[in-house]
Design a protein around this motif. Structure first.
Motif, PDB file in Angstrom:
ATOM      1  N   MET A 152       0.847  -1.195   0.000  1.00 41.66           N
ATOM      2  CA  MET A 152       0.000   0.000   0.000  1.00 41.66           C
ATOM      3  C   MET A 152       0.882   1.244   0.000  1.00 41.66           C
ATOM      4  SD  MET A 152      -3.046   1.074   2.686  1.00 41.66           S
ATOM      5  CE  MET A 152      -4.102  -0.274   2.171  1.00 41.66           C
TER       6      MET A 152
ATOM      7  N   GLY B  24       1.181  -1.292  -4.886  1.00 39.65           N
ATOM      8  CA  GLY B  24      -0.220  -1.686  -4.995  1.00 39.65           C
ATOM      9  C   GLY B  24      -1.165  -0.526  -4.743  1.00 39.65           C
ATOM     10  N   GLU B  25      -2.135  -0.744  -3.854  1.00 39.34           N
ATOM     11  CA  GLU B  25      -3.187   0.247  -3.622  1.00 39.34           C
ATOM     12  C   GLU B  25      -2.625   1.599  -3.187  1.00 39.34           C
ATOM     13  OE1 GLU B  25      -7.006   1.124  -0.661  1.00 39.34           O
ATOM     14  OE2 GLU B  25      -5.991  -0.824  -0.574  1.00 39.34           O
ATOM     15  N   ARG B  26      -3.202   2.658  -3.720  1.00 42.67           N
ATOM     16  CA  ARG B  26      -2.880   4.025  -3.293  1.00 42.67           C
ATOM     17  C   ARG B  26      -3.922   4.483  -2.281  1.00 42.67           C
ATOM     18  NH1 ARG B  26       0.472   6.758  -7.134  1.00 42.67           N
ATOM     19  NH2 ARG B  26      -0.396   8.766  -6.442  1.00 42.67           N
ATOM     20  N   TYR B  27      -3.470   5.000  -1.159  1.00 45.25           N
ATOM     21  CA  TYR B  27      -4.372   5.462  -0.093  1.00 45.25           C
ATOM     22  C   TYR B  27      -4.309   6.985  -0.043  1.00 45.25           C
ATOM     23  CZ  TYR B  27      -6.729   5.691   4.444  1.00 45.25           C
ATOM     24  OH  TYR B  27      -7.617   5.946   5.461  1.00 45.25           O
TER      25      TYR B  27
END
Length: 439
Positions: free
Chosen positions: A1, A43-46
């Protein structure tokens, strides 16, 4: 993340704005003022707008199955609370009761930003397995060494339990699980059992978890029993502090006790909510800090606190210490935040976490700081200690795994745990009601 454009508290607890933090696997691998060169690896961008990223919290004294007793044992001094209310109830708690109530306690903890806890209770194998399934970290010890009168350790069920725990679970789940030895307290554990606990801890490279000088009567009666020795001096005389120890409460310490704790490297877990609720007193925190003792925070069991909101615990500690000393300068927000984070990790023997730094384990929380009670910001650390609450946590991550996010618990079936805990309470109360009255 990849946490993007987010406020952080860095490894020195400095408040920095507009930072990018990358987590790969279980480790923090990037912290910078701009996006990393290859953001796709994370991976995921927060989106960090209006949010704060910091180290997660470490709860260094708990009794998770006591969630069953939340609101049950009220308005009693400690000895009556234990002997007349708590112990009779606990006598009816079975392994499945312990497991489901531990699951519910863990859900509450991750909701409030706690990723690791130090737990003392029975049915330890069930609690350990529940912890592994939930993705949390914990130092577990079994309270079966509480025996009141001198007893051969090897004849007790706890001996076999501990053999199993040390063989199969000490260091399990990539180090998330640690097994400690339990010395409940001086007044509940005979000398021979204390010495055996030290031997077991030493042989298994384990720590000891114990209660120390929680009440004035406990402290005074120990001195009567042991030729003027305080609980601290008595434990020291038996070699207890030859191994790493986390001592809970430490309310009625004397100056010589503090010297011993500092010299022997004992970790102190402060439990202000429990100490206030049971009217046990106020720990001499300024003296402990001045002596260099590593202090952390514990929520204790839900019969003597009622909530695992450890930010509430932090607020209570700060306020009670100031009024006890009649000095508003005796403790700072930075000291409190260290107790919640790196000091707690250190108490559990965890050197690879507790700070937001590259190379450390990704034990992280995100708090919503764009709320009415968090504005204005003269000093964010002040706001965190005196204005924030556990419900401001919107994401909890342990070793890179999300355990809580925006009302969702990916690793714990909260509805099931709550329902089964309620059913467990009904079964225990029915068993108590069926017993003949004692006259």
């Amino acid at each position: 993340m990849l946490f993007c454009d987010i406020d952080i508290l860095d490894e020195d607890l400095n408040h920095l704005t507009h930072r990018w933090v990358g987590v790969e696997g279980d480790t923090i691998t990037y912290i910078g003022e701009c996006e990393p060169p290859d953001p796709s690896v994370y991976g995921e961008r927060y989106d960090g707008h209006g949010k704060l990223l910091m180290s997660a919290f470490y709860n260094t004294h708990a009794h998770t199955p006591m969630t069953l007793l939340r609101g049950y044992a009220e308005d009693q001094p400690l000895q009556d609370w234990l002997e007349k209310t708590v112990w009779p109830f606990e006598d009816k708690i079975g392994p499945e009761h312990s497991k489901v109530s531990c699951q519910l306690a863990m859900a509450e903890m991750v909701r409030y930003g706690i990723v690791s806890y130090t737990d003392m209770y029975s049915d330890t194998i069930e609690r350990v397995e529940a912890t592994i399934d939930a993705g949390m970290k914990a130092n577990h010890c079994d309270g079966g060494t509480l025996c009141m009168v001198e007893t051969d350790y090897d004849t007790l069920p706890v001996a076999e339990t501990n053999r199993h725990l040390f063989a199969d679970y000490h260091g399990a789940a990539d180090g998330r699980i640690k097994i400690d030895m339990c010395i409940h307290a001086e007044y509940t554990t005979p000398e021979g059992m204390i010495r055996r606990c030290v031997k077991e801890a030493s042989e298994h490279d384990a720590q000891i978890h114990l209660h120390l000088s929680e009440t004035e009567s406990e402290h005074a009666e120990c001195k009567e029993r042991h030729d003027g020795m305080t609980p601290t001096a008595y434990f020291d005389s038996l070699g207890v502090f030859d191994v790493p120890v986390t001592a809970a409460h430490c309310v009625w310490l004397e100056p010589d006790d503090i010297d011993i704790l500092a010299r022997r490297g004992v970790h102190v877990s402060l439990n202000p909510a429990s100490n206030c609720k049971l009217a046990s007193g106020t720990a001499p925190v300024p003296d402990l800090l001045a002596a260099g003792v590593n202090c952390s925070l514990g929520t204790d069991g839900m019969a003597s606190n009622n909530t695992h909101d450890i930010l509430q615990t932090a607020y209570l500690l700060a306020c009670t210490q100031k009024v006890a000393a009649m000095d508003p300068s005796v403790i700072t927000p930075t000291e409190i935040l260290r107790m919640l984070t790196v000091n707690g990790a250190r108490s559990q023997g965890r050197e690879d976490c507790g700070v937001l730094a590259v190379g450390k384990k990704a034990d992280l929380i995100v708090l919503d700081i764009d709320t009415p009670w968090m504005h204005p910001v003269h000093d964010l650390k002040v706001n965190l200690v005196y204005s924030a609450n556990g419900s401001d946590v919107v994401l909890t991550m342990c070793d890179g795994q999300v355990l809580y996010r925006d009302g969702e618990y990916p690793t714990i079936d909260v509805e099931r745990a709550a329902a089964q805990t309620e059913q467990s309470v009904e079964e225990i109360l029915a068993a108590l009601a069926a017993e003949p009255e004692q006259h």
